[in-house]
Design an enzyme around this catalytic site. Structure first.
Site, PDB file in Angstrom:
ATOM      1  N   HIS A 391     -28.421 -13.380  50.884  1.00 38.29           N
ATOM      2  CA  HIS A 391     -29.721 -13.751  50.309  1.00 38.29           C
ATOM      3  C   HIS A 391     -30.267 -12.642  49.397  1.00 38.29           C
ATOM      4  O   HIS A 391     -30.604 -12.887  48.238  1.00 38.29           O
ATOM      5  CB  HIS A 391     -30.700 -14.036  51.457  1.00 38.29           C
ATOM      6  CG  HIS A 391     -32.068 -14.444  51.026  1.00 38.29           C
ATOM      7  ND1 HIS A 391     -32.488 -15.752  51.007  1.00 38.29           N
ATOM      8  CD2 HIS A 391     -33.127 -13.718  50.573  1.00 38.29           C
ATOM      9  CE1 HIS A 391     -33.731 -15.814  50.584  1.00 38.29           C
ATOM     10  NE2 HIS A 391     -34.151 -14.590  50.304  1.00 38.29           N
ATOM     11  N   GLU A 392     -30.346 -11.430  49.941  1.00 35.95           N
ATOM     12  CA  GLU A 392     -30.957 -10.331  49.175  1.00 35.95           C
ATOM     13  C   GLU A 392     -30.089  -9.932  47.982  1.00 35.95           C
ATOM     14  O   GLU A 392     -30.612  -9.584  46.921  1.00 35.95           O
ATOM     15  CB  GLU A 392     -31.216  -9.123  50.080  1.00 35.95           C
ATOM     16  CG  GLU A 392     -32.182  -9.388  51.226  1.00 35.95           C
ATOM     17  CD  GLU A 392     -33.546  -9.915  50.789  1.00 35.95           C
ATOM     18  OE1 GLU A 392     -33.925  -9.745  49.609  1.00 35.95           O
ATOM     19  OE2 GLU A 392     -34.231 -10.521  51.634  1.00 35.95           O
ATOM     20  N   HIS A 395     -30.894 -12.192  45.087  1.00 34.20           N
ATOM     21  CA  HIS A 395     -32.039 -11.684  44.318  1.00 34.20           C
ATOM     22  C   HIS A 395     -31.605 -10.557  43.378  1.00 34.20           C
ATOM     23  O   HIS A 395     -31.968 -10.533  42.199  1.00 34.20           O
ATOM     24  CB  HIS A 395     -33.108 -11.120  45.267  1.00 34.20           C
ATOM     25  CG  HIS A 395     -33.942 -12.139  45.963  1.00 34.20           C
ATOM     26  ND1 HIS A 395     -34.623 -13.135  45.295  1.00 34.20           N
ATOM     27  CD2 HIS A 395     -34.229 -12.310  47.281  1.00 34.20           C
ATOM     28  CE1 HIS A 395     -35.295 -13.863  46.166  1.00 34.20           C
ATOM     29  NE2 HIS A 395     -35.067 -13.393  47.380  1.00 34.20           N
ATOM     30  N   HIS A 398     -29.438 -11.624  40.467  1.00 32.15           N
ATOM     31  CA  HIS A 398     -30.317 -12.317  39.514  1.00 32.15           C
ATOM     32  C   HIS A 398     -31.040 -11.271  38.646  1.00 32.15           C
ATOM     33  O   HIS A 398     -31.059 -11.368  37.414  1.00 32.15           O
ATOM     34  CB  HIS A 398     -31.328 -13.165  40.296  1.00 32.15           C
ATOM     35  CG  HIS A 398     -32.161 -14.073  39.446  1.00 32.15           C
ATOM     36  ND1 HIS A 398     -33.131 -14.899  39.970  1.00 32.15           N
ATOM     37  CD2 HIS A 398     -32.183 -14.302  38.103  1.00 32.15           C
ATOM     38  CE1 HIS A 398     -33.694 -15.589  38.997  1.00 32.15           C
ATOM     39  NE2 HIS A 398     -33.151 -15.237  37.848  1.00 32.15           N
TER      40      HIS A 398
END
Length: 597
Positions: A391-392, A395, A398
């Site tokens: 998940h992190e 980020h 991105h």
């Protein structure tokens, strides 16, 4: 006596598991040097006040603003990351406090900018761009400011509104003090029969207890306590909504909803379609309740049974290096370039992996244009920790793509897009884990994890969004809302969303009082739209391969160079239609089929 496992100090953690913060500043002296440069440059911003109608002055200001902002962000990120490594380190706490204090001062130096741009007409801006071609890069940025002209007030009124901000935010602050500081909850018996004081922090853990009496008692006592303060919570929430309505009307918006969505150019139908689409597919959530009731072996399904896992958490001990390999395997469909960036991030000090004494809890991805996209973890060897890593890093990658492909002015992405990349990674990872898992119990656990993710992030958040819609529209129509009416709206929504197989217990009607997000108007729906967009991307990537990957990378590279709806649409996900949410519900139904064999 058993061994006591103490947390390591920061110094005791191996450097290979720490982020490489020295890539930002090697020494504190370097930070101080840049801080002094910032204090020298930032005040110069105010010298451009009243001069922005001239194209050359406007360009000079924008360039200086970028220099100041980049320096400020670098100093700010470094101080906060160092502080989060060890919150007991007074040196870094002091550094953080200094840059936090100076932030407000820097903002004040450039505060004239937006009002002055809004005082100019579009012809003046066009003329400036013709005379100074370098300004063309800022066209979207300036047009985005100018589009809010109909909702910008004269200088005196803007100053009055600004001075009222503390008063307008008071209801949320009052609610926070009541819930977090002044309220106390009774003691209850835990699984071992010990008397434990109930709190907001341990409530959800009690709801996950296998002992039904424990979760029932926790449920009844927490909501019984909230019920005693129902009139205060109702007054706080309705006052907050009225304050938002006041600001919206003052700024000449048609409604509160428009004032929330229009700044990011999000059409109102995106919000309304999300609520309508979920309402049309509530039978899927009703089926989930029926299956959970059956798997738990219950004659009656109560609200306090909703969080208890149908499958026990598998005992795992996954070393961090193994977690990296598991995530890379799940993200293989994103292609070599993406995986190389992921691996480079792991090897080159993006990630602060393990807990240490004084380290901030939780997990996040953070950085700025001139730093790496750092990741804070508190890795604890479980399956959830593997998912958090995916998940992190979603980020962070991105942010990496955005900063590599956009100028500073467009390098940040807005909230509507912020969770998409992280959840895309999660969707790809969990599908890979489910598909490859041979142990039936572990497979059912993974299936249930994704079902719970969709239930809480999509169905639940849209129920929140529907509550917001009803309450705002009621007050906008001039009708009052008492605590009894708020409780009835909430209880009716729960009955509708969870269906006939759920006993909607007394007490649940006070749940609205526990949700601080309602003081950030029309915020929560973006969790659901973000999940839906991520599901659409992950499905396309798995089904269409390289073509879909390239479109997805186009989304990652876009930053804030356009409005979020347009960025997603260019990448193949149209959030103005029901399709992304409908596809998410199809995935939910497919997972239910797997669970209900």
């Amino acid at each position: 006596m058993g061994n006591v496992k103490k947390l390591k100090s920061r110094d005791e953690v191996s450097d290979k598991y720490k982020w490489d913060i020295k890539k930002v500043y090697e020494t504190l002296e370097e930070w101080e040097k840049d801080f002094n440069i910032l204090k020298e440059k930032a005040p110069k911003l105010s010298s451009y006040s009243g001069k922005l109608s001239d194209g050359h002055n406007l360009l000079e200001f924008l360039k200086l603003q970028e220099e100041v902002s980049r320096l400020l962000e670098k100093l700010y990120v470094y101080a906060h990351l160092r502080s989060d490594e060890d919150t007991g380190n007074n040196t870094f706490q002091g550094l953080k406090n200094r840059i936090d204090s100076y932030l407000a001062e820097v903002m004040s130096f450039g505060a004239f900018f937006q009002p002055e741009i809004l005082s100019l007409n579009e012809e003046t801006i066009k003329k400036a761009m013709n005379e100074v071609p370098e300004l063309n890069m800022y066209e979207f940025y300036l047009q985005d400011i100018l589009k809010m002209k109909p909702h910008t007030l004269d200088k005196n009124t803007e100053e009055i509104l600004a001075s009222l901000s503390d008063c307008l935010n008071a209801p949320g602050n009052i609610r926070g003090m009541l819930a977090n500081a002044d309220m106390s909850f009774p003691y209850i018996k835990d699984d071992e029969g010990n008397e434990v004081e109930l709190s907001e922090g341990n409530f959800v853990n009690f709801l996950r207890s296998k002992n039904r009496e424990v979760r029932k008692e926790a449920f009844e006592k927490i909501y019984g306590t909230y019920y005693k303060y129902r009139n205060t919570f109702a007054t706080a929430l309705t006052s907050s909504i009225k304050n938002f309505m006041f600001t919206s009307k003052t700024r000449r918006f048609e409604s509160s909803l428009e004032s929330s969505l229009k700044p990011n150019n999000i059409p109102l139908e995106v919000y309304n379609n999300a609520v309508d689409t979920i309402n049309k597919h509530l039978d899927s959530l009703h089926r989930y309740v029926r299956i959970k009731k059956k798997l738990l072996g219950l004659e009656e399904m109560h609200m306090y049974d909703l969080y208890v896992p149908v499958i026990d958490t598998p005992k795992t001990h996954i070393e961090f290096e193994e977690a990296v390999d598991i995530v890379k395997e799940g993200l293989k469909p994103l292609g070599k370039e993406y995986l190389d960036i992921f691996e480079s991030g792991v090897k080159n000090g993006w990630i602060d992996v393990f807990q240490n004494k004084g380290k901030r809890s939780g997990a996040y991805s953070w950085g700025c244009y001139d730093t790496m996209p750092y990741v804070l973890l508190n890795y604890n060897y479980g399956l959830d920790d593997v998912s958090t890593l995916a998940h992190e890093m979603g980020h962070s990658i991105h942010s990496y793509y955005s900063r590599k492909n956009q100028p500073f002015i467009y390098s940040d992405y807005v909230l509507f897009c912020a969770e998409v990349a992280s959840i895309t990674n999660e969707c790809l990872l969990i599908k890979d884990l489910i598909d490859k898992e041979k142990d039936e119990k572990r497979r059912l656990y993974l299936i249930n994890q994704q079902l719970e993710g969709i239930r809480t992030t999509v169905f639940r958040q849209i129920m929140f969004a529907e509550f917001e819609k009803i309450t705002h529209e009621t007050l906008e129509a001039g009708k009052p809302l008492t605590s009894e009416e708020l409780c009835k709206i909430w209880k009716d929504l729960n009955a509708k969303y969870f269906g006939e197989d759920m006993i909607v217990d007394e007490g649940i009607e006070m749940e609205w009082a526990r949700i601080p997000h309602f003081y950030s108007d029309f915020y929560v729906y973006q969790y659901a739209t973000g999940y839906a967009a991520a599901n659409s991307f992950s499905t396309a990537i798995l089904n269409e391969g390289e073509k879909a990957v390239e479109k997805y990378k186009g989304f990652l590279k876009s930053g804030g160079s356009d409005y979020p709806i347009n960025i997603l649409k260019k990448a193949g996900v149209d959030m103005t239609t029901a399709k992304p949410l409908e596809d998410t519900i199809k995935r939910f139904d497919k997972l239910l089929d797997m669970l209900d064999k």
